[in-house]
Design a protein around this motif. Structure first.
Motif, PDB file in Angstrom:
ATOM      1  N   VAL C   3       0.844  -1.181   0.000  1.00 26.17           N
ATOM      2  CA  VAL C   3       0.000   0.000   0.000  1.00 26.17           C
ATOM      3  C   VAL C   3       0.880   1.231   0.000  1.00 26.17           C
ATOM      4  O   VAL C   3       1.736   1.394   0.847  1.00 26.17           O
ATOM      5  N   ARG C   4       0.667   2.072  -0.927  1.00 26.74           N
ATOM      6  CA  ARG C   4       1.423   3.320  -0.906  1.00 26.74           C
ATOM      7  C   ARG C   4       0.590   4.362  -0.202  1.00 26.74           C
ATOM      8  O   ARG C   4      -0.580   4.543  -0.506  1.00 26.74           O
ATOM      9  N   PRO C   5       1.182   5.025   0.727  1.00 23.20           N
ATOM     10  CA  PRO C   5       0.419   6.062   1.418  1.00 23.20           C
ATOM     11  C   PRO C   5       0.077   7.190   0.457  1.00 23.20           C
ATOM     12  O   PRO C   5       0.798   7.454  -0.496  1.00 23.20           O
ATOM     13  N   SER C   6      -1.033   7.818   0.754  1.00 25.68           N
ATOM     14  CA  SER C   6      -1.545   8.835  -0.147  1.00 25.68           C
ATOM     15  C   SER C   6      -0.541   9.956  -0.395  1.00 25.68           C
ATOM     16  O   SER C   6      -0.475  10.507  -1.478  1.00 25.68           O
ATOM     17  N   GLY C 413      -6.526   8.376   8.752  1.00 24.44           N
ATOM     18  CA  GLY C 413      -5.347   7.971   8.002  1.00 24.44           C
ATOM     19  C   GLY C 413      -5.492   6.566   7.457  1.00 24.44           C
ATOM     20  O   GLY C 413      -5.208   6.295   6.280  1.00 24.44           O
ATOM     21  N   ALA C 414      -5.971   5.663   8.322  1.00 27.50           N
ATOM     22  CA  ALA C 414      -6.106   4.272   7.903  1.00 27.50           C
ATOM     23  C   ALA C 414      -7.123   4.143   6.766  1.00 27.50           C
ATOM     24  O   ALA C 414      -6.922   3.392   5.809  1.00 27.50           O
ATOM     25  N   ALA C 417      -5.761   5.175   3.552  1.00 34.43           N
ATOM     26  CA  ALA C 417      -4.724   4.281   3.036  1.00 34.43           C
ATOM     27  C   ALA C 417      -5.301   2.972   2.538  1.00 34.43           C
ATOM     28  O   ALA C 417      -4.573   2.129   2.038  1.00 34.43           O
TER      29      ALA C 417
END
Lengths: 412, 293, 539
Positions: C3-6, C413-414, C417
């Motif tokens: 998963v790439r963070p935003s 945040g979660a 993501a």
């Protein structure tokens, strides 16, 4: 009450002693150590609380100028001084001198953290009771400077200056004044046995049994029918009863209620007067009225200076206390910084003309010294908690007796 | 997706909007009320004429700058400066050490990697309240060698805080570091970059959000710490806000509620400013990476 | 899954390294190496400085530790191996000194009886007892005193009834007829002796100490006592009641002849069982641990406290997590305008330092004068902090206020993501909103926030600040003598027992309890981590 007489006599006698004794024979001549002394490496550390810092700083300045030593004042909460002193002196990191209350003496002696003090002929300049308070097992452990006690403070505009003789009289006058409350007293969520102690002793229930000479034994004296009578009275006036005592009223709220004129009577010490007069209340100070028939004898505390047993500067510390603090000017400065009854007789006489000070002195004459035996340290926790519980509606008799049992178990 | 068809009347569209989105505004108002009412009260108390609790029960009954003016008569401003210095240094140190550790855990494979990561977290759980005896003795011994690390030194306090810099911080960053694709540093490695260059020049710029978050958390932690600061900083001009302001309301014989409220308003400003400044990072930084532990 | 963070794609203004051309030059021994050399130079210089200072102050333990640290650090940073350690060492050094050492020391204290009456070393106790039992003779007047010196030997000169007497520890006071005395009655010169000036005394700390320790016998009879001074200008006759025999380790009362010998509890005790007041701390084995478990004065209330501690830690994490999650889901909706503004308002409590919040709420919850009852409950009387259940509720409520913003941020945040592919796949499969939430969103969020939840649990387990500032553990238990209350959690109970707050101090027992609590929390957290690791996708 034996003690009452002793305290009263002492205050009166002090005046006589003063006139009889024109000053000590040993006049320390510290001035010959002129300003040229290179003493810059020597530091004298003194712990003070915020109230007394300016006065001690003034004395320290003179001392620094004359001896060349540096005085480091470390300011702490008064309540923290006792524990921090016991914890830090054995590590070698404690101060040379600390301000403190006389009832810490027992704990300090047991912990071995405090040195003896010998003020020699200057003893005659101090109230004997103040010196006695700082004595433990025949040795003097502190240089006293002030006596403190609490008294009945009343709003002159609402109830005049006459002292009520009993609690009932006071409540009656208070109710007639038509304010929110006839009387307000600090209890707080944690309880405040100190402030209510005058009422407790009027039931004949002292914390510890006293010997004939006024010294305390470690036998708990507030159990038995007298103690239960007080507890019952407290409960009747507590939140389950008529509500004159309330755990919602802490120091802060007590101050503001009395300042606003929401209650004509309160029980407080000299430290609270400033807040009232600032708020424009016209106050009179009287002895605490009796609730249980006997004399209401509040605790009298003595404040003073202790020298650490592990000090590396014992000589300077003693020099500071004896030559720079045990003087009329320094004692007067301490009084001006923190107006409690001076332990220094000459200063006490200067200020006794003030009716407020006179009121507190009158209350002190009824009072008993706060026990300085180490067992006293264990009392507060149990005692305050039981008081708070009873005020908030717990069964008085069982709560009180349980507290006595717990206390006896804790100090045995 | 809300797809409105032409056949719907405006009224049904409105009720649909209300059901899907509209109700969220009044709810936000309610939550805001919950979040902010104590803060409104503090502001009101700080402006009250008399600084007592009982006198402040009516909101904005009186407006007076007294309490704020009185702050100048105390050591309040030096406490603010101390707190900012200690908080800032601790945050900076914690970020650097945490990031370095997280990089090691994320990019290198070594024995006991998982175990040490978990141990770091668990060590942080040791209750510090009674350890003050030990902290005190340690600083006394260090202070004999160099007063900089002794009792009453802000440097010593920063060091003690940095002792807890690994742990939760590392864990938070670890997840985030893992979310940076390995291919990035691998391609740099092929180009001849050293591990240090990869860390400083490639990874660090990419993980800025989590650095901001960890720095902020460390700062807030220092801001709120009471016990250690109280034990270590003995003289009044060295105190932090927590130690100094607690004294205003704890001292039996002082009624400083208004002063406390004014101080609290002023003291919460730096944190608030930090929050707003770092906001764009915070949401992304907190967990973005931990999806892949 | 990867998963790439935003932010990685939106990292505004930052050059994207992924897009760097492969031809970028990475210099091998460049500025980086110079910086490393410089830093290592500073570290070594500081290390050597500390070693030298430790040598000068004879702090051997610190010297040893510092040497080890410098050697290890040099090895780590100049060797090609130990790559991970290059990144871990700075943090680990601080951890070892300031965290592990204090833990180990607390562990040591747990095996001693350190506390009231046993506060220092035996030497200090002996000193204190000797100080306390050296008494001024009641008949002794105060003398004007001068300090005199003959070579290295110090002595006192006093004036008694107009006659000067001088003496030293070796030779008792004798008359000195040719002495000169000033108007204040102070000896200013003496044959054979040099009078030490006050200026010299005040500037020489060693001399001061020697003067304070100096005792000049009044006569050959020890019974008559000896002269001592405290501030160097007056003296009086004192006599020691206790005598310390360091070889036999006994204290003897010279008046009664009672011999006090050392007990293994760190006290001096006479054969009849009476003890001298000052003791010192000694190791007592596992006594503190057994007391914590078996002494019903502690064990019963502590069990209740432990119960509430767990309930509090779990409930507070759950409640703030749920509220934070709900708010995050509700406002993670692109159709809501001003989300950034709303978020800022929501996290306001988080910006307010925790200790202030405790004190603030304590005031607000005052039943009669607090704003909560006045404003929200129409002046009703609700004893928020003095009723056991209400106080517990109040604590949870206040902590919810304090910590939901954290979970709001974490969950937002979660959510952001979450892999959009998965979500879309679920939607395409026709899963409803609730189903998507239950079977896709929720599990993903749980996994990603579990480590933080465990950390939060551990934090709240030891959330001393909240309890101390809000209730101080009150209301008190009424059915036990331990000074504990309904809202005490283990950490505040330990604080209370340690006696820092006043009363009887028992650091030994408090330290033992800290160790026990640490083991419990540590074990639970370790187990929880193991559980979450099973949930996670491991690499």
């Amino acid at each position: 009450m034996r003690n009452t007489i002793a305290w009263g006599a002492a205050v009166v006698a002090s005046a006589l002693i003063l006139s009889a004794c024109g000053g000590g024979t040993a006049e320390p001549t510290s001035t010959d150590a002129g300003p040229g002394v290179d003493n810059s490496g020597i530091e004298l550390t003194i712990w003070v609380d915020a109230n007394r810092e300016p006065a001690v700083a003034a004395a320290a300045q003179l001392f620094e100028a004359e001896t060349g030593a540096t005085v480091v004042l470390v300011q702490k909460n008064f309540e923290d001084l006792r524990t921090d002193f016991i914890a830090q002196v054995p590590t070698g990191e404690g101060p040379d001198i600390t301000i403190g209350a006389h009832d810490w003496t027992g704990a300090f002696v047991t912990a071995g953290v405090v040195n003896t003090v010998d003020i020699g002929d200057k003893a005659a300049d101090f109230e004997q009771v103040a010196l006695d308070a700082f004595s433990y097992d025949g040795q003097l452990y502190g240089l006293p400077y002030a006596l403190e006690t609490i008294a009945l403070i009343q709003n002159v505009d609402l109830v005049g200056t006459d002292a009520p003789a009993t609690f009932e009289d006071m409540i009656a006058t208070g109710l007639a004044a038509g304010t929110d409350r006839p009387f307000v007293i600090n209890v707080g969520a944690g309880g405040d046995g100190y402030t209510s102690y005058g009422f407790q002793t009027s039931f004949g229930a002292p914390v510890f049994v006293q010997e004939a000479d006024g010294s305390y034994t470690s036998e708990v004296g507030m159990g038995g029918p007298d103690g239960v009578a007080f507890a019952t009275w407290l409960s009747e006036n507590g939140m389950a009863g008529n509500g004159y005592f309330s755990t919602d009223v802490d120091y802060d709220i007590n101050q503001s209620l009395f300042s606003e004129g929401a209650a004509p009577y309160t029980i407080q010490g000299p430290w609270a007067i400033g807040t009232y007069t600032d708020a424009g209340v016209n106050v009179a100070v009287n002895p605490i009225p009796s609730a249980g028939g006997g004399t209401a004898a509040p605790f009298v505390g003595v404040q003073g200076f202790y020298v650490s047993s592990q000090s590396q500067n014992t000589l300077l510390a003693n020099e500071f206390l004896i030559t720079y603090i045990a003087t009329e000017e320094a004692q007067r400065a301490l009084y001006d910084a923190d107006p409690r009854i001076p332990a220094y007789i000459a200063v006490a006489e200067q200020v006794a003309s003030d009716p407020i000070v006179a009121g507190f002195i009158a209350s002190a004459q009824n009072g008993v010294p706060m026990p300085s035996i180490p067992e006293m340290g264990s009392v507060w926790d149990f005692w305050n908690a039981a008081e708070a519980a009873i005020v908030s509606g717990a069964d008085p008799e069982s709560t009180w007796l349980q507290m006595i049992a717990d206390l006896e178990a804790a100090i045995s | 997706m809300a797809i409105s068809r032409a056949t719907k009347t405006p009224a049904t569209r409105l009720s649909r909007w209300w059901a899907e989105v509209g109700w969220k505004y009044p709810l936000a108002l309610l939550v805001f009320f919950y979040a902010a009412s104590p803060l409104v009260y503090v502001v009101s108390a700080s402006l009250a004429q008399r600084g007592t609790l009982a006198g402040t029960a009516r909101l904005f009954a009186s407006i007076s700058p007294n309490n704020y003016e009185n702050l100048n008569n105390t050591a309040f401003w030096s406490w603010v400066v101390n707190t900012l210095i200690i908080g800032g240094s601790t945050a900076f140190g914690a970020v650097l050490m945490g990031a370095a550790a997280a990089y090691a855990f994320s990019r290198f494979r070594f024995r006991g990697r998982r175990t040490s990561l978990t141990s770091l977290l668990i060590i942080q759980m040791f209750p510090q309240t009674v350890a003050f005896v030990a902290v005190f003795l340690l600083l006394i011994s260090l202070g004999r060698v160099t007063p900089l690390l002794g009792i009453n030194s802000t440097v010593a306090l920063i060091c003690v805080y940095l002792g807890g810099a690994l742990g939760a911080n590392t864990f938070l960053m670890f997840g985030f570091f893992n979310s940076i694709p390995k291919e990035i540093d691998e391609s740099a490695k092929i180009d001849g970059a050293t591990h240090a260059q990869i860390f400083w020049k490639i990874i660090m710029p990419l993980v800025t959000p989590v650095l901001a978050v960890v720095g902020l958390l460390a700062f807030i932690g220092v801001f709120g710490d009471f016990i250690l600061a109280r034990i270590i900083l003995t003289s009044e001009h060295n105190w932090t806000l927590a130690v100094g302001m607690y004294q205003w309301v704890s001292a039996e014989l002082s009624a400083n509620w208004g002063l406390f409220a004014a101080g609290a308003v002023v003291a919460s400003l730096p944190v608030l400013v930090l929050f707003l400044a770092l906001q764009k990072y915070i949401v992304g930084g907190l967990t973005a990476g931990s999806v892949k532990g | 899954m990867s998963v790439r963070p935003s932010h990685a794609t939106t990292g505004a203004g930052r050059p994207s390294p992924a897009g760097e051309p492969h031809s970028r030059q990475w210099r091998g021994l460049g500025i980086g190496f110079l910086i490393k050399l410089l830093l290592m130079g500073i570290v070594n210089a500081l290390g050597v400085a500390v070693v030298l200072a430790a040598w000068a102050s004879e702090s051997w333990a610190i010297l040893g530790a510092m040497v080890v640290i410098v050697v290890v650090v040099d090895w780590i940073y100049f060797s090609k191996r130990a790559l991970p350690l290059k990144y871990l060492t700075p943090g680990l050094i601080f951890l070892a000194i300031f965290q592990l050492f204090t833990m180990a020391y607390t562990g040591y204290v747990a095996f001693t009886n350190y506390g009231t009456g046993h506060a220092g070393s035996q030497t200090q106790a002996v000193d204190a007892l000797l100080i306390q039992n050296e008494r001024r003779l009641e008949t002794s007047p105060s003398f004007v005193l001068s300090i005199v010196r003959d070579g290295d030997e110090l002595g006192f000169a006093i004036v008694v009834d107009g006659a000067v007497r001088v003496g030293s520890p070796e030779s008792p006071l004798t008359e000195a007829p040719d002495a000169e005395v000033d108007q204040a009655g102070r000896v200013v010169s003496l044959p054979d002796w040099e009078v030490v000036s006050r200026a010299e005394l005040l500037s020489d700390r060693g001399l001061q100490q020697a003067v304070v320790d100096l005792r000049v016998p009044v006569s050959d009879e020890p019974e008559d006592g000896s002269i001592r001074t405290r501030e160097g200008s007056t003296g009086a006759i004192y006599r020691s009641v206790l005598e310390w025999d360091p070889d036999a380790q006994t204290m003897t009362n010279v008046d009664t002849g009672t011999v006090y010998s050392v007990t293994d509890r760190g006290r001096f005790e006479a054969p009849d069982g009476t003890q001298l007041p000052v003791g010192w701390y000694v190791t007592v084995g596992f006594e503190n641990f057994t007391r914590a478990v078996t002494d019903s004065n502690y064990s019963t209330p502590l069990l209740r406290v432990a119960g509430w501690t767990f309930a509090f830690a779990i409930l507070t994490v759950l409640s703030s997590f749920i509220l934070g999650l709900i708010l995050a889901i509700v406002y993670n909706d692109p159709r809501v305008r001003g989300r950034k503004f709303i978020r800022t308002l929501f996290i306001l409590p988080y910006a307010f330092p925790a200790f202030m919040s405790g004190l603030l709420w304590r005031g607000m919850l005052n039943p009669e004068y607090g704003i909560i009852n006045e404003f929200f409950f129409m002046d009703a009387y609700i004893p928020w902090l003095s009723d056991p259940w209400l106080a517990k509720f109040a604590i949870l409520y206040v902590n919810l206020w304090l910590s939901y913003p954290y979970w709001f941020l974490v969950c937002t945040g979660a959510l952001q993501a979450l892999p959009t592919e998965t979500m879309e796949a679920a939607r395409i499969d026709g899963a409803g909103r609730w189903r998507t939430f239950r079977s896709v969103t929720m599990p993903l969020i749980t996994v990603s926030t579990a480590p933080l939840a465990i950390a939060s649990f551990a934090f709240n387990f030891n959330n001393f600040t909240l309890i101390y500032f809000l209730t101080e553990g009150r209301p008190r238990f009424t059915d036990t003598s331990a000074p504990l209350g309904h809202t005490d959690i283990l950490i505040s109970a330990i604080y209370q027992i340690s006696g820092v707050a006043g009363g009887r101090a028992d650091y030994g027992l408090a330290s033992a309890l800290s160790i026990i609590v640490f083991i419990v929390v540590g074990a639970i957290s370790a187990l929880a981590f193991r559980q979450t690791r099973k949930l996670e996708e491991m690499n």
